[in-house]
Scaffold this motif. Structure first.
Motif, PDB file in Angstrom:
ATOM      1  N   GLY B   3      16.236 -46.852 -28.687  1.00 10.62           N
ATOM      2  CA  GLY B   3      15.008 -47.603 -28.538  1.00 10.62           C
ATOM      3  C   GLY B   3      14.401 -47.937 -29.882  1.00 10.62           C
ATOM      4  O   GLY B   3      14.989 -47.723 -30.939  1.00 10.62           O
ATOM      5  N   VAL B   4      13.178 -48.443 -29.828  1.00 10.19           N
ATOM      6  CA  VAL B   4      12.468 -48.841 -31.037  1.00 10.19           C
ATOM      7  C   VAL B   4      12.003 -47.588 -31.778  1.00 10.19           C
ATOM      8  O   VAL B   4      11.429 -46.685 -31.154  1.00 10.19           O
ATOM      9  N   SER B   5      12.264 -47.545 -33.068  1.00 12.51           N
ATOM     10  CA  SER B   5      11.799 -46.397 -33.853  1.00 12.51           C
ATOM     11  C   SER B   5      10.845 -46.861 -34.941  1.00 12.51           C
ATOM     12  O   SER B   5      10.936 -48.007 -35.427  1.00 12.51           O
ATOM     13  N   GLN B   6       9.911 -45.987 -35.290  1.00 13.82           N
ATOM     14  CA  GLN B   6       8.930 -46.290 -36.327  1.00 13.82           C
ATOM     15  C   GLN B   6       8.801 -45.106 -37.263  1.00 13.82           C
ATOM     16  O   GLN B   6       8.816 -43.957 -36.826  1.00 13.82           O
ATOM     17  N   ASN B   7       8.664 -45.424 -38.548  1.00 13.78           N
ATOM     18  CA  ASN B   7       8.485 -44.386 -39.557  1.00 13.78           C
ATOM     19  C   ASN B   7       7.470 -44.834 -40.604  1.00 13.78           C
ATOM     20  O   ASN B   7       7.430 -46.020 -40.962  1.00 13.78           O
ATOM     21  N   PRO B   8       6.645 -43.890 -41.068  1.00 12.65           N
ATOM     22  CA  PRO B   8       6.518 -42.521 -40.575  1.00 12.65           C
ATOM     23  C   PRO B   8       5.758 -42.494 -39.245  1.00 12.65           C
ATOM     24  O   PRO B   8       5.233 -43.520 -38.820  1.00 12.65           O
ATOM     25  N   ARG B   9       5.690 -41.362 -38.624  1.00 12.18           N
ATOM     26  CA  ARG B   9       4.905 -41.250 -37.395  1.00 12.18           C
ATOM     27  C   ARG B   9       3.424 -41.051 -37.708  1.00 12.18           C
ATOM     28  O   ARG B   9       2.563 -41.476 -36.939  1.00 12.18           O
ATOM     29  N   HIS B  10       3.162 -40.412 -38.830  1.00  6.50           N
ATOM     30  CA  HIS B  10       1.783 -40.189 -39.251  1.00  6.50           C
ATOM     31  C   HIS B  10       1.683 -40.464 -40.738  1.00  6.50           C
ATOM     32  O   HIS B  10       2.616 -40.148 -41.491  1.00  6.50           O
ATOM     33  N   LYS B  11       0.544 -41.033 -41.132  1.00  5.66           N
ATOM     34  CA  LYS B  11       0.322 -41.285 -42.549  1.00  5.66           C
ATOM     35  C   LYS B  11      -1.155 -41.064 -42.845  1.00  5.66           C
ATOM     36  O   LYS B  11      -2.020 -41.653 -42.181  1.00  5.66           O
ATOM     37  N   ILE B  12      -1.417 -40.203 -43.804  1.00  3.39           N
ATOM     38  CA  ILE B  12      -2.777 -39.981 -44.265  1.00  3.39           C
ATOM     39  C   ILE B  12      -2.845 -40.471 -45.699  1.00  3.39           C
ATOM     40  O   ILE B  12      -2.007 -40.100 -46.526  1.00  3.39           O
ATOM     41  N   THR B  13      -3.822 -41.287 -45.994  1.00  4.27           N
ATOM     42  CA  THR B  13      -3.922 -41.843 -47.330  1.00  4.27           C
ATOM     43  C   THR B  13      -5.391 -41.922 -47.740  1.00  4.27           C
ATOM     44  O   THR B  13      -6.293 -41.778 -46.921  1.00  4.27           O
ATOM     45  N   LYS B  14      -5.599 -42.123 -49.010  1.00  5.86           N
ATOM     46  CA  LYS B  14      -6.955 -42.269 -49.516  1.00  5.86           C
ATOM     47  C   LYS B  14      -7.304 -43.746 -49.611  1.00  5.86           C
ATOM     48  O   LYS B  14      -6.431 -44.595 -49.866  1.00  5.86           O
ATOM     49  N   ARG B  15      -8.555 -44.018 -49.429  1.00  7.95           N
ATOM     50  CA  ARG B  15      -9.053 -45.391 -49.523  1.00  7.95           C
ATOM     51  C   ARG B  15      -8.610 -46.029 -50.831  1.00  7.95           C
ATOM     52  O   ARG B  15      -8.691 -45.411 -51.885  1.00  7.95           O
ATOM     53  N   GLY B  16      -8.094 -47.232 -50.730  1.00  5.52           N
ATOM     54  CA  GLY B  16      -7.669 -47.940 -51.925  1.00  5.52           C
ATOM     55  C   GLY B  16      -6.174 -47.878 -52.196  1.00  5.52           C
ATOM     56  O   GLY B  16      -5.652 -48.668 -52.989  1.00  5.52           O
ATOM     57  N   GLN B  17      -5.504 -46.954 -51.521  1.00  6.59           N
ATOM     58  CA  GLN B  17      -4.055 -46.833 -51.703  1.00  6.59           C
ATOM     59  C   GLN B  17      -3.324 -47.863 -50.833  1.00  6.59           C
ATOM     60  O   GLN B  17      -3.863 -48.366 -49.856  1.00  6.59           O
ATOM     61  N   ASN B  18      -2.069 -48.136 -51.196  1.00  6.23           N
ATOM     62  CA  ASN B  18      -1.216 -49.006 -50.394  1.00  6.23           C
ATOM     63  C   ASN B  18      -0.326 -48.162 -49.494  1.00  6.23           C
ATOM     64  O   ASN B  18       0.092 -47.065 -49.888  1.00  6.23           O
ATOM     65  N   VAL B  19      -0.051 -48.664 -48.308  1.00  2.00           N
ATOM     66  CA  VAL B  19       0.859 -47.974 -47.396  1.00  2.00           C
ATOM     67  C   VAL B  19       1.849 -48.983 -46.817  1.00  2.00           C
ATOM     68  O   VAL B  19       1.539 -50.168 -46.685  1.00  2.00           O
ATOM     69  N   THR B  20       3.023 -48.472 -46.471  1.00  2.00           N
ATOM     70  CA  THR B  20       4.047 -49.319 -45.843  1.00  2.00           C
ATOM     71  C   THR B  20       4.646 -48.581 -44.671  1.00  2.00           C
ATOM     72  O   THR B  20       4.988 -47.398 -44.771  1.00  2.00           O
TER      73      THR B  20
END
Lengths: 109, 116
Positions: B3-20
């Motif tokens: 099936g469809v998979s997604q990564n990561p399952r959880h992401k905690i970041t600080k304001r101003g950071q970039n995430v993918t």
């Protein structure tokens, strides 16, 4: 613009009782309507779509274009039906689906 | 294929950071969708691809958001300069496109983003 409204956030029934989850939509064209279900700790999954005109797990839904509704019904609810239910609309020749805000169904023993 | 998979399952970041975030669809599905879901609401459409072409973007998708599907297989969703309002569950779905119409969408488990 497309809009899907599920008027009940929460719905609670006893096992064996009939259940109806309401869904109303607004769309100027001829939409496709879906019901998705999300059981606890599971991903969102399709329950049924109106063009299939089938019954899944005892649930049925009829598209009423006059009333712009697509209510989900089951004559005898089971405890395992407890879940979050989302109604969704897919516009003609489009990829975008519009979801309602969901109804949490609880079936009590 | 599981099936469809997604990564990561959880992401905690600080304001101003970039995430993918990454989404791997069911292999034979040529349509791929991104949605965002906040507490108490249904999934909100963000964007979708047919193969590698991005066909529609929601007005919700500000300039800080960008999505790609470079080879028509997996997709990435990047959020630049994250804000606390970006905290949400990000859902990916895929579907076949058969006979000129969208078929059933299959959803991934989602990536939960928390911006501190």
């Amino acid at each position: 613009a497309q809009r899907v409204t599920q008027p009940e956030k929460l719905l609670s029934v006893f096992k064996g009782a009939p259940v109806e989850l309401k869904c109303n939509y607004s769309y100027s064209g001829s939409p496709e309507l879906f019901w998705y279900v999300q059981y606890s700790r599971q991903r969102l999954q399709l329950l049924l779509r109106h063009i299939s005109r089938e019954s899944i797990k005892g649930f049925t839904a009829d598209l009423n274009k006059g009333e712009t509704s697509f209510h989900l019904k089951k004559p005898f609810a089971q405890e395992e039906d407890s879940a979050m239910y989302y109604c969704a609309l897919l516009a003609t020749n489009a990829g975008k689906s519009t979801f309602g805000d969901g109804t949490t169904l609880t079936v009590k023993p | 294929d599981t099936g469809v998979s997604q990564n990561p399952r959880h992401k905690i970041t600080k304001r101003g950071q970039n995430v993918t975030f990454r989404c791997d669809p069911i292999s034979e599905h040529n349509r791929l969708y991104w949605y965002r879901q906040t507490l108490g609401q249904g999934p909100e459409f963000l964007t979708y691809f047919q193969n590698e072409a991005q066909l529609e973007k929601s007005r919700l998708l500000s300039d800080r958001f960008s999505a790609e599907r470079p080879k028509g297989s997996f997709s990435t969703l990047e959020i630049q300069r994250t804000e606390q309002g970006d905290s949400a569950m990000y859902l990916c779905a895929s579907s076949p496109w058969v006979g000129g119409r969208t078929d059933t969408q299959y959803f991934g488990p989602g990536t939960r983003l928390t911006v501190l």
